[in-house]
Design a protein around this motif. Structure first.
Motif, mmCIF file in Angstrom:
data_model
loop_
_atom_site.group_PDB
_atom_site.id
_atom_site.type_symbol
_atom_site.label_atom_id
_atom_site.label_comp_id
_atom_site.label_asym_id
_atom_site.label_seq_id
_atom_site.Cartn_x
_atom_site.Cartn_y
_atom_site.Cartn_z
ATOM 1 N N ARG A 1 5.715 -4.831 8.583
ATOM 2 C CA ARG A 1 4.699 -4.561 9.607
ATOM 3 C C ARG A 1 5.067 -5.244 10.932
ATOM 4 N NH1 ARG A 1 -0.053 -3.192 8.305
ATOM 5 N NH2 ARG A 1 -0.212 -4.433 6.403
ATOM 6 N N GLU B 1 0.836 -1.215 0.000
ATOM 7 C CA GLU B 1 0.000 0.000 0.000
ATOM 8 C C GLU B 1 0.867 1.260 0.000
ATOM 9 O OE1 GLU B 1 -3.402 -0.081 2.444
ATOM 10 O OE2 GLU B 1 -3.820 2.055 2.164
ATOM 11 N N ASP C 1 -6.851 -3.483 -3.353
ATOM 12 C CA ASP C 1 -6.020 -4.392 -2.572
ATOM 13 C C ASP C 1 -6.624 -5.792 -2.582
ATOM 14 O OD1 ASP C 1 -3.931 -5.087 -1.016
ATOM 15 O OD2 ASP C 1 -4.480 -3.859 0.716
HETATM 16 MG MG LIG Z 1 -2.041 -3.749 2.372
#
Ligand SMILES: [Mg+2]
Ligand SMILES: Nc1ncnc2c1ncn2[C@@H]1O[C@H](COP(=O)(O)OP(=O)(O)OP(=O)(O)O)[C@@H](O)[C@H]1O
Length: 447
Positions: free
Chosen positions: A355, A172, A236
């Motif tokens: 992440r 993203e 997405d």
């Molecule tokens: Mg994503």
């Protein structure tokens, strides 16, 4: 004037000061407190210090070093001190250079000048890779530089883009960066997660509906693609779209028109599509779950976000970047990462990628009770995991690989039959093939 800070008393200190002045402004510090204050208040380019446990505890020094990554540290050591493994480690892992005592003025001048040059170079690299004004992506590893070059190229044109990568690798972020660098940057960036909504809802979410189009459609709704007019729509988890929606999307890509549910009139919409997926779409095409024509249409411009475990030193760069970003949330006094923590990060396989790193650093910032974040604060303490379990883990992985290979062989690379035999779905089997690097083995020939 360039500033060097010197922690070192007696003759050593005098020789050093004489060697460096007048070219350098040299500030002398008698103890750790003075050294720490000088680092904060005057931001020197170079620090010379005596690696003598009697003068300054080595662990405190390590803390100061970690807390000031842009300062070049030069250790002044005796040959005897270098016999101490802790001193060796400090010098080898945290210093730009070292000098053995007694000091030689010419050599010292040369070393300090060289270290300062190194510092300038490092500052430029850090600036280039951590500045959000650039692409907003932190990283300097070859795979990331390749991604960034690709990103610049696709941002300059207006065709659809496919971003492929494991979970948490920054898909993203990449999509937003493309939009921000494109001619559409003043238009909207609209993100839709195609996997998060049931098929009935996603249709009207993407394309909109008219009042009364279906039970419960009390008023007209403008879809997300239409909302992205003049900008970019980010789709997405594109692999989760139903066959029907895939054909609507293909039509939009080919004709730039959409239809709202309950109204057959085509509506022109000028929006660029960036799609993302963590699954391998080629596999989905082979299995008939994803339209081949749509795949080729999307795959013209493709960017791959690399897994974190392939980014080498970027792991440390990213950890420091997140450290700075979330520092305000931390317990006061946390200065940086211990060497042990950095080593543990380098060894971790990072299934959750960037992440996961972000989450671990953030948690460590809150939990750490020491000046330096340790491997345990990051949840990466190897001592916490008994060796036996590691071996067992490896044995499991090896057995899994063997089972996958065996079943592919037995079924002549027919993925469907191999999956049946193994009692898993084809999607799972494709994932296993990727995980064990067996794609070229079986799936390529598989139907
Ligand atoms: Mg994503
Ligand atoms: N190179 C990078 N530099 C700085 N931050 C990054 C980088 N890559 C990812 N991040 C950060 O990591 C987090 C995860 O990134 P992002 O949401 O873009 O990943 P994703 O691939 O879309 O993940 P998912 O598959 O789970 O949707 C975000 O907070 C993002 O800002």
């Amino acid at each position: 004037m360039r500033l060097a800070v010197l922690q070192g008393a007696g003759d050593t200190g005098l020789v050093a000061v004489d060697a460096l002045r007048p070219e350098w402004d040299v500030q002398r510090c008698a103890n750790l407190n003075e050294l720490s204050a000088a680092l904060h208040e005057r931001t020197p380019q170079v620090v010379l210090f005596r690696a003598d446990e009697a003068l300054v505890p080595l662990e405190s020094l390590e803390g100061l070093v970690a807390g000031s990554p842009l300062v070049q540290w030069i250790a002044l050591v005796t040959p005897e001190e270098l016999e101490d493994p802790r001193v060796r480690r400090l010098v080898a892992q945290t210093c730009t250079d070292y000098q053995t005592l007694p000091l030689d003025a010419v050599r010292l001048r040369h070393t300090v000048g060289h270290a300062a040059g190194m510092g300038r170079l490092r500052a430029r690299v850090m600036e280039g890779v951590t500045s959000p004004s650039e692409l907003g992506l932190v990283g300097a590893s070859p795979v990331m530089l390749k991604l960034m070059r690709g990103l610049e190229k696709v941002a300059a044109v207006d065709a659809p883009v496919l971003v492929h990568g494991e979970t948490g690798t920054g898909k993203e972020l990449v999509a937003r960066a493309i939009h921000a660098r494109s001619s559409r940057r003043r238009g909207p960036f609209v993100a839709v997660n195609c996997g998060a909504l049931p098929p009935t809802l996603i249709h009207s979410e993407l394309f909109g509906h008219e009042r009364g189009a279906f039970t419960g459609a009390a008023s007209r709704r403008i879809g997300r693609i239409e909302t992205a007019r003049g900008g970019t729509v980010f789709l997405d988890e594109i692999g989760d779209l139903s066959a029907e929606l895939q054909s609507h999307l293909l039509r939009f890509l080919e004709e730039s028109t959409i239809e709202r549910l309950g109204n057959g009139d085509p509506i022109r919409v000028d929006a660029r599509v960036i799609a993302a997926t963590h699954v391998d779409l080629e596999g989905a095409v082979a299995e008939g779950r994803f339209r081949e024509d749509l795949y080729y249409r999307l795959n013209v411009l493709r960017l791959d976000t690399p897994p974190l475990r392939e980014r080498g030193d970027d792991i440390e760069l990213l950890a420091r970047f997140f450290f700075q970003r979330y520092r305000s949330e931390s317990a006061p006094g946390v200065r940086g990462f211990s060497r042990e923590a950095i080593a543990a990060m380098q060894q971790h396989p990072w299934p959750g990628n960037v992440r996961e790193l972000l989450n671990r650093v953030r948690r460590a910032l809150v939990m750490s009770e020491r000046r330096l974040i340790g491997a345990a604060d990051l949840g990466l303490d190897r001592r916490a995991r008994p060796r036996r379990q590691e071996t067992l883990e490896r044995a499991r992985i090896a057995a899994e690989r063997e089972a996958v290979l065996g079943s592919l062989r037995a079924n002549r690379n027919n993925v469907t039959r191999a999956a049946q035999q193994l009692g898993v779905s084809r999607v799972t089997l494709y994932r296993l093939l990727d995980k064990h690097g067996l794609r070229s083995h079986g799936a390529a020939e598989a139907q």
